[in-house]
Scaffold this motif. Structure first.
Motif, PDB file in Angstrom:
ATOM      1  N   LEU A  45     -12.514  -1.112  -2.143  1.00 10.68           N
ATOM      2  CA  LEU A  45     -11.958  -1.177  -0.793  1.00 10.68           C
ATOM      3  C   LEU A  45     -12.521  -2.389  -0.045  1.00 10.68           C
ATOM      4  O   LEU A  45     -13.695  -2.419   0.327  1.00 10.68           O
ATOM      5  CB  LEU A  45     -12.303   0.113  -0.052  1.00 10.68           C
ATOM      6  CG  LEU A  45     -11.563   0.349   1.256  1.00 10.68           C
ATOM      7  CD1 LEU A  45     -10.079   0.563   1.009  1.00 10.68           C
ATOM      8  CD2 LEU A  45     -12.149   1.544   1.989  1.00 10.68           C
ATOM      9  N   THR A  46     -11.657  -3.372   0.181  1.00  8.64           N
ATOM     10  CA  THR A  46     -12.082  -4.588   0.889  1.00  8.64           C
ATOM     11  C   THR A  46     -11.143  -4.880   2.058  1.00  8.64           C
ATOM     12  O   THR A  46     -10.810  -6.032   2.309  1.00  8.64           O
ATOM     13  CB  THR A  46     -12.103  -5.799  -0.072  1.00  8.64           C
ATOM     14  OG1 THR A  46     -10.849  -5.873  -0.755  1.00  8.64           O
ATOM     15  CG2 THR A  46     -13.214  -5.701  -1.066  1.00  8.64           C
ATOM     16  N   VAL A  47     -10.734  -3.828   2.734  1.00 11.95           N
ATOM     17  CA  VAL A  47      -9.841  -3.995   3.888  1.00 11.95           C
ATOM     18  C   VAL A  47     -10.666  -4.225   5.153  1.00 11.95           C
ATOM     19  O   VAL A  47     -11.883  -3.983   5.161  1.00 11.95           O
ATOM     20  CB  VAL A  47      -8.956  -2.747   4.066  1.00 11.95           C
ATOM     21  CG1 VAL A  47      -8.067  -2.544   2.854  1.00 11.95           C
ATOM     22  CG2 VAL A  47      -9.804  -1.512   4.327  1.00 11.95           C
ATOM     23  N   PRO A  48     -10.030  -4.681   6.242  1.00 13.28           N
ATOM     24  CA  PRO A  48     -10.759  -4.816   7.502  1.00 13.28           C
ATOM     25  C   PRO A  48     -11.212  -3.445   8.008  1.00 13.28           C
ATOM     26  O   PRO A  48     -10.547  -2.436   7.733  1.00 13.28           O
ATOM     27  CB  PRO A  48      -9.709  -5.412   8.459  1.00 13.28           C
ATOM     28  CG  PRO A  48      -8.655  -5.992   7.573  1.00 13.28           C
ATOM     29  CD  PRO A  48      -8.648  -5.156   6.334  1.00 13.28           C
ATOM     30  N   GLU A  95     -11.044  -1.860  10.736  1.00 15.81           N
ATOM     31  CA  GLU A  95     -10.139  -1.067  11.572  1.00 15.81           C
ATOM     32  C   GLU A  95      -9.264  -0.124  10.754  1.00 15.81           C
ATOM     33  O   GLU A  95      -8.878   0.944  11.237  1.00 15.81           O
ATOM     34  CB  GLU A  95      -9.197  -1.959  12.389  1.00 15.81           C
ATOM     35  CG  GLU A  95      -9.841  -3.100  13.129  1.00 15.81           C
ATOM     36  CD  GLU A  95     -10.007  -4.314  12.230  1.00 15.81           C
ATOM     37  OE1 GLU A  95     -11.160  -4.511  11.777  1.00 15.81           O
ATOM     38  OE2 GLU A  95      -9.037  -5.032  11.972  1.00 15.81           O
ATOM     39  N   VAL A  96      -8.903  -0.552   9.562  1.00 11.13           N
ATOM     40  CA  VAL A  96      -7.957   0.252   8.790  1.00 11.13           C
ATOM     41  C   VAL A  96      -8.611   0.981   7.619  1.00 11.13           C
ATOM     42  O   VAL A  96      -7.927   1.592   6.797  1.00 11.13           O
ATOM     43  CB  VAL A  96      -6.802  -0.637   8.262  1.00 11.13           C
ATOM     44  CG1 VAL A  96      -6.040  -1.260   9.425  1.00 11.13           C
ATOM     45  CG2 VAL A  96      -7.317  -1.713   7.334  1.00 11.13           C
ATOM     46  N   ALA A  97      -9.938   0.932   7.578  1.00 15.53           N
ATOM     47  CA  ALA A  97     -10.626   1.504   6.410  1.00 15.53           C
ATOM     48  C   ALA A  97     -10.342   2.994   6.253  1.00 15.53           C
ATOM     49  O   ALA A  97     -10.036   3.469   5.152  1.00 15.53           O
ATOM     50  CB  ALA A  97     -12.129   1.257   6.526  1.00 15.53           C
ATOM     51  N   VAL A  98     -10.423   3.723   7.349  1.00 13.28           N
ATOM     52  CA  VAL A  98     -10.264   5.174   7.247  1.00 13.28           C
ATOM     53  C   VAL A  98      -8.839   5.544   6.858  1.00 13.28           C
ATOM     54  O   VAL A  98      -8.616   6.359   5.948  1.00 13.28           O
ATOM     55  CB  VAL A  98     -10.663   5.844   8.580  1.00 13.28           C
ATOM     56  CG1 VAL A  98     -10.287   7.313   8.566  1.00 13.28           C
ATOM     57  CG2 VAL A  98     -12.157   5.666   8.825  1.00 13.28           C
ATOM     58  N   ALA A  99      -7.868   4.918   7.505  1.00 16.27           N
ATOM     59  CA  ALA A  99      -6.469   5.226   7.195  1.00 16.27           C
ATOM     60  C   ALA A  99      -6.132   4.854   5.753  1.00 16.27           C
ATOM     61  O   ALA A  99      -5.462   5.606   5.033  1.00 16.27           O
ATOM     62  CB  ALA A  99      -5.548   4.486   8.167  1.00 16.27           C
ATOM     63  N   THR A 100      -6.613   3.708   5.325  1.00 13.01           N
ATOM     64  CA  THR A 100      -6.343   3.276   3.958  1.00 13.01           C
ATOM     65  C   THR A 100      -6.933   4.268   2.957  1.00 13.01           C
ATOM     66  O   THR A 100      -6.304   4.624   1.959  1.00 13.01           O
ATOM     67  CB  THR A 100      -6.945   1.878   3.713  1.00 13.01           C
ATOM     68  OG1 THR A 100      -6.465   0.988   4.717  1.00 13.01           O
ATOM     69  CG2 THR A 100      -6.557   1.362   2.343  1.00 13.01           C
ATOM     70  N   LEU A 122       0.821  -1.212   0.000  1.00 11.51           N
ATOM     71  CA  LEU A 122       0.000   0.000   0.000  1.00 11.51           C
ATOM     72  C   LEU A 122       0.860   1.270   0.000  1.00 11.51           C
ATOM     73  O   LEU A 122       0.455   2.299  -0.543  1.00 11.51           O
ATOM     74  CB  LEU A 122      -0.931  -0.029   1.217  1.00 11.51           C
ATOM     75  CG  LEU A 122      -1.952   1.098   1.310  1.00 11.51           C
ATOM     76  CD1 LEU A 122      -2.899   1.077   0.123  1.00 11.51           C
ATOM     77  CD2 LEU A 122      -2.755   0.994   2.598  1.00 11.51           C
ATOM     78  N   HIS A 123       2.031   1.171   0.594  1.00 16.13           N
ATOM     79  CA  HIS A 123       2.892   2.357   0.635  1.00 16.13           C
ATOM     80  C   HIS A 123       3.322   2.824  -0.746  1.00 16.13           C
ATOM     81  O   HIS A 123       3.711   3.966  -0.920  1.00 16.13           O
ATOM     82  CB  HIS A 123       4.141   2.068   1.489  1.00 16.13           C
ATOM     83  CG  HIS A 123       3.819   1.993   2.939  1.00 16.13           C
ATOM     84  ND1 HIS A 123       4.501   1.158   3.813  1.00 16.13           N
ATOM     85  CD2 HIS A 123       2.875   2.614   3.675  1.00 16.13           C
ATOM     86  CE1 HIS A 123       3.982   1.294   5.019  1.00 16.13           C
ATOM     87  NE2 HIS A 123       2.986   2.160   4.962  1.00 16.13           N
TER      88      HIS A 123
END
Lengths: 206, 206
Positions: free
Chosen positions: A150-153, A155-160, A133-134
């Motif tokens: 966007l299919t992340v968990p 917890e990290v949705a906002v940061a991603t 991601l970086h």
DNA sequence: CATCAATTGTTATTTTTTTCACATTGTCAG
DNA sequence: CTGACAATGTGAAAAAAATAACAATTGATG
């Protein structure tokens, strides 16, 4: 072309095309507005209005030319050489969505996947290369990616999302149930399974 | 309660509750309509009107009591002891959706899965028992299932739906891109990934 | 070649949803 | 106790979307 189409119309146009795609090789085939409406549970008026909005003219006796219709819808809703899309978050849901899209016939090309799990970086999922991601900014620019799935968990949705926005993404299809705040100009579409289920639950009560 | 709520309102109510659920143990906590609206990119008026429609009364100085709000939304959109849901089609997408829902906190209980692959019948996916689709009528009745999540391959979507309807299902969340024709009284919600992507693609052009 | 039935194109109407506007009310500060 | 602030509750207006209505057009038919 004109970008002032109602969102509902754009949705329906996409469906018209997908439904009709299987007849695309039948030269000269036509379809009536009421037939198309019947297949999609719409009213004929609605179909005609949608087509009118993108400048399609039917034949008063034979209906709409299917080939022309597919072409005009394409002119309206497609970018010129398809859209580049990234899949962000390679969990079970991400992989399943990827598989689903690759089976479907569409102009949306998934050209990159992102994750933060080192074991996935530099591998391929299907034939889609996987990046950290970086490196999103670089990859997004290199590959002209404009849309992220966007299919992340949760917890990290906002940061991603923040990272994606920095990298130049313009549209997001959000599979997490997390509410995302995006600046104007970014098109966000929520794909909220739980809300949809609850909505169904409500409307079948009586 | 009154079943004449606008669909949009029901959707938003589900979102209010999910957002607020994390504060449900804070006795006496309140929230203002403008705060709630800000968190979900809505207008305060919209929030107030939604809450008004389900008979919630706020405090003119402190806003809405969160606990009461969660309770009232539940009274409105939930069935009494949760809804029983079946997953139909245990492919990658089906399994991923199942995992997603089980992680989310919701009153929708997935109590059965259906497939036609003999190797899956009589096994468990997670802790959900798997049955042959032919037994749907029996299982649906025994377990009081009212909603089906349809994740079968497109070729069999229509036939599967017919069976589900016969078995007494009342609502369907359709993940296939196939258009389904359902009689009045059946609530169908399409979950069309491709259409959503194309819609995003259109609206980010300018 | 005139008639007719069926379909489109589009204006008008209705319905639904959102936004505006503001009177009303509960709470706190002084 | 009282005034003033900052909310809510809701009727009214506006905007968006769907539906109805119908004149205009086409081409098949006798």
């Amino acid at each position: 072309m004109n970008t002032k189409l109602p969102p509902r119309t754009v949705e329906r146009l996409s469906k018209y095309r997908r439904l009709l795609d299987k007849y695309k090789d039948l030269e000269g085939a036509h379809i009536y507005s009421h037939k198309l409406a019947g297949l999609l549970n719409l009213t004929p008026e609605q179909v005609r209005r949608d087509l009118m909005l993108i400048g399609i003219t039917g034949n008063h006796r034979r209906g709409y030319n299917i080939k022309e219709l597919i072409g005009m819808i394409g002119n309206t809703i497609d970018r010129h050489e398809g859209q580049q899309v990234a899949l962000v978050g390679i969990g079970n849901l991400g992989r399943a969505v990827l598989g689903f899209i690759r089976k479907a016939e569409t102009r949306m090309n998934i050209v990159a996947a992102f994750d933060i799990d080192r074991s996935k970086i530099n591998t391929h999922i299907g034939n889609v290369p996987c990046f950290h991601l970086h490196d999103a900014r670089q990859v997004v620019r290199d590959k002209s990616i404009r849309i992220a799935i966007l299919t992340v968990p949760p917890e990290v949705a906002v940061a991603t999302t923040a990272m994606l926005l920095q990298s130049g993404i313009r549209g997001i299809l959000n599979f997490t149930s997390v509410h995302l705040d995006v600046p104007p100009g970014i098109y966000l579409k929520d794909y909220d399974i739980i809300t949809s289920l609850e909505e169904i639950g409500f409307f079948i009560q009586e």
